[in-house]
Design an enzyme around this catalytic site. Sequence first.
Site, PDB file in Angstrom:
ATOM      1  N   HIS A 186       0.825  -1.204   0.000  1.00  0.00           N
ATOM      2  CA  HIS A 186       0.000   0.000   0.000  1.00  0.00           C
ATOM      3  C   HIS A 186       0.867   1.265   0.000  1.00  0.00           C
ATOM      4  CE1 HIS A 186      -3.049  -2.913   0.829  1.00  0.00           C
ATOM      5  NE2 HIS A 186      -3.996  -2.013   1.098  1.00  0.00           N
ATOM      6  N   SER A 187       1.861   1.304   0.888  1.00  0.00           N
ATOM      7  CA  SER A 187       2.654   2.533   1.027  1.00  0.00           C
ATOM      8  C   SER A 187       3.499   2.815  -0.203  1.00  0.00           C
ATOM      9  CB  SER A 187       3.547   2.459   2.270  1.00  0.00           C
ATOM     10  OG  SER A 187       4.520   1.430   2.136  1.00  0.00           O
TER      11      SER A 187
END
Length: 386
Positions: free
Chosen positions: A226-227
């Site tokens: 996600h990051s």
Amino acid sequence: MSGPLSGIRVVDFSRVLAGPLCARTLLDLGAEVIKIEPPRPDVSRFAFPSTPGMSGYYAQQNAGKRNVSIDLNVHGARELALQLCDTADVVVENFRAGTLRYFGLDYETLAARNPRLIYASITGFGPSGPYAQRAGYDTVGQAMSGLLSVLTDLSNPQPMGISLSDHLTGMMAAYGILGALMARERTGRGQRVDTSLLSATVAFLGENAARLFETGKKPSRATRTHSAQVYAFLDANRKGFVVHLSSPTKFWRGLTEVAGHPEWQDDPRFSAKRDRQLNYDVLHGLLAAVFQTRDRDHWLALLLAQDVPSAPIYTLDEVFDDPQVKHLGLKREVPHPKLGQVSLVGGGVSLSATPVEIRSVAPDYGQHTDEILRRIGRGMSKDGTT
């Protein structure tokens, strides 16, 4: 031209993977590596071999080494091992903590005889502490270090298809040895180098651990995807490929153009990186629906034309057919006296003035016993007797 470790002698008591990989790394850099095998040889010789006594597993980690068969349970053979270590710059071992002390081949004994010796000890959990005597194997290291927790779905955990902790620990040991060799140039004295499956793999997780220390939130496999805005997709033929958006905005814009949805650039769910992180699953679903309509070569050509970081998910056989892998010479053909040519993977680093190279195939059991022991002033037959 000689490698950067030319003139360095390594005596390798290790077996299977982490230790042999460490010693093989030093050998690729020019060191002479003498592998000691007992009457019951390294079990990796017999790991799914296509040639009896010479599996590909063993061949990869032991290429170029010299092989001496010594039964350390025989008193006279122990003395020969001591004499060999007296001539060494480096000793590598990966037994359970304290095992070689029983044979009089511990660091304190060898360093007293050879103060310039660098003694690298690879264990499961370290030389001391509550777990020092536990059996340490790769998947145990992956699990206890936290590595497996960021690689698998914890609701349905699966072991990995590669021995990551073994490889990391072998490389970490080589890194420590190189540092100790440089220190010896200044001090004239060797030292002990300790690493373990646990310590090496925890150290490898420094980025993930730093995030834990900073936020108090334990990372999972999804944390980084996600990051970093990392995506994996299947094409129309169910072949996989990946996209890594990272931070530059141009990658996101290029992705939307390729997907045929430039309007997503202004969609409040996706317009900023933080929005895309929060709505990762939604965006992944939209992109997956697009990318399953054509084959991956089509999509990758478009993505690369937009300079979007992307790549096919290769199987290993596909890796070595790739033109860039061929250009880098990562598959090496090494002459073998019985098999003609043996295929091995070369080193992952190149040096312009002191080349990294595979000099020969892995040795047969006891192949160099007489030769090596004559060099230290005493002959010994291949069965370990004097």
